[in-house]
Design a protein around this motif. Structure first.
Motif, PDB file in Angstrom:
ATOM      1  N   ALA A   1      91.199  43.665  32.385  1.00 45.00           N
ATOM      2  CA  ALA A   1      91.887  44.855  31.892  1.00 45.00           C
ATOM      3  C   ALA A   1      93.310  44.491  31.479  1.00 45.00           C
ATOM      4  CB  ALA A   1      91.918  45.924  32.984  1.00 45.00           C
ATOM      5  N   ARG A   2      93.799  45.133  30.423  1.00 48.34           N
ATOM      6  CA  ARG A   2      95.207  44.990  30.067  1.00 48.34           C
ATOM      7  C   ARG A   2      96.045  45.724  31.118  1.00 48.34           C
ATOM      8  NH1 ARG A   2      95.973  42.783  25.080  1.00 48.34           N
ATOM      9  NH2 ARG A   2      94.151  42.734  23.707  1.00 48.34           N
ATOM     10  N   PRO A   3      97.286  45.313  31.322  1.00 48.19           N
ATOM     11  CA  PRO A   3      98.123  45.936  32.353  1.00 48.19           C
ATOM     12  C   PRO A   3      98.140  47.463  32.247  1.00 48.19           C
ATOM     13  CG  PRO A   3      99.230  44.007  31.456  1.00 48.19           C
ATOM     14  CD  PRO A   3      97.997  44.223  30.617  1.00 48.19           C
ATOM     15  N   GLY A   4      97.836  48.096  33.357  1.00 47.94           N
ATOM     16  CA  GLY A   4      97.866  49.551  33.420  1.00 47.94           C
ATOM     17  C   GLY A   4      96.692  50.240  32.747  1.00 47.94           C
ATOM     18  N   ARG A   5      95.673  49.455  32.335  1.00 49.01           N
ATOM     19  CA  ARG A   5      94.539  50.031  31.617  1.00 49.01           C
ATOM     20  C   ARG A   5      93.239  49.730  32.353  1.00 49.01           C
ATOM     21  NH1 ARG A   5      96.204  50.533  26.241  1.00 49.01           N
ATOM     22  NH2 ARG A   5      94.461  51.996  25.992  1.00 49.01           N
ATOM     23  N   SER A   6      92.145  50.347  31.898  1.00 47.71           N
ATOM     24  CA  SER A   6      90.794  50.029  32.339  1.00 47.71           C
ATOM     25  C   SER A   6      90.069  49.345  31.180  1.00 47.71           C
ATOM     26  CB  SER A   6      90.050  51.311  32.721  1.00 47.71           C
ATOM     27  OG  SER A   6      88.638  51.099  32.743  1.00 47.71           O
TER      28      SER A   6
END
Length: 254
Positions: free
Chosen positions: A141-146
């Protein structure tokens, strides 16, 4: 490095079959498919592949651009591939023959392991897919994402090489085993992600009409072409049974 560190040596095989996944085990390349249909399209992808083939840029950089262009959630990517990617016509029979004859199959892929495992489970069944050793890139996942939201996932490369996954690093420890312990090594592939593996085994199977054939002819790498896995199956079976040797099997274009 001793054989205890090499998973494919667990059954003391005399032969090991390394293979690419996309466009080799499958009829289509899953990464190309989602790039063409969910990313920046076939035109830019083919330009990038050409740059890699002729040494103008690294595969890693080209592939990173391809994957970054895909904003669809990761589960949507997998669903799209399950609906559109098909298995090579001869692979399933080869898989069972190899299992029954102690010829380990090791999947070396420049793609992403979750996609490969999902497709193999779909094609072969979960238990059969789980029995295969797969060495590949991964996703995160990208930072802060799902990963299952728009723009939420990214590729995580296997190593720091210009390939992202330098397949030669997986093959070479087997090739360096001492005489009497070292098995005969095969490799099958089709494209630019296979360039690092092309010179590492006794016999290279290169898919007819694909970029790997162009590379082998340009670099004078011995190879034989195949249309599907039934041809690979026949050749490997003949070598295992002692009917032909690997040098005679490297016939180039057929």
């Amino acid at each position: 490095m001793g054989s205890t560190a090499l998973p494919a040596m667990r059954t003391a095989p005399q032969f090991i079959f390394f293979t690419d996944f996309d466009g080799t085990i499958t009829q289509q390349d899953s990464n190309d498919f989602i790039t063409d249909n969910l990313g920046f399209g076939a035109g830019l992808r083919k330009m990038g592949n050409g740059d890699v083939l002729f040494g103008r840029r690294d595969f890693r950089d080209s592939f990173q651009e391809m994957m970054d262009s895909i904003k669809a959630p990761f589960d949507q990517c997998i669903d799209t591939l399950l609906q559109n990617i098909t298995l090579d016509a001869g692979f399933k029979e080869f898989f069972y023959w190899a299992r029954d004859n102690n010829v380990p199959i090791v999947v070396l892929s420049g793609g992403m392991e979750p996609i490969i495992r999902a497709l193999l489970a779909h094609f072969l069944g979960r238990d059969e897919a789980d029995s295969l050793q797969i060495v590949s890139n991964n996703v995160a996942a990208r930072p802060g994402r799902s990963i299952n939201e728009e723009g939420g996932w990214q590729i995580v490369f296997h190593d720091a090489s210009g390939f992202g996954h330098d397949k030669s690093l997986e093959i070479r420890p087997y090739a360096n085993l001492p005489e009497g312990e070292r098995p005969v090594l095969f490799y099958a592939g089709d494209g630019v992600s296979d360039l690092s593996a092309a010179k590492e085994t006794e016999l290279l199977f290169a898919k007819a009409g694909r970029d790997l054939v162009t590379y082998c002819e340009k670099e004078n790498v011995p190879f034989t072409t195949f249309q599907d896995f039934s041809e690979i199956h026949d050749t490997v079976k003949d070598i295992v049974e002692g009917k032909i040797n690997v040098k005679d099997a490297a016939t180039g274009r057929k």
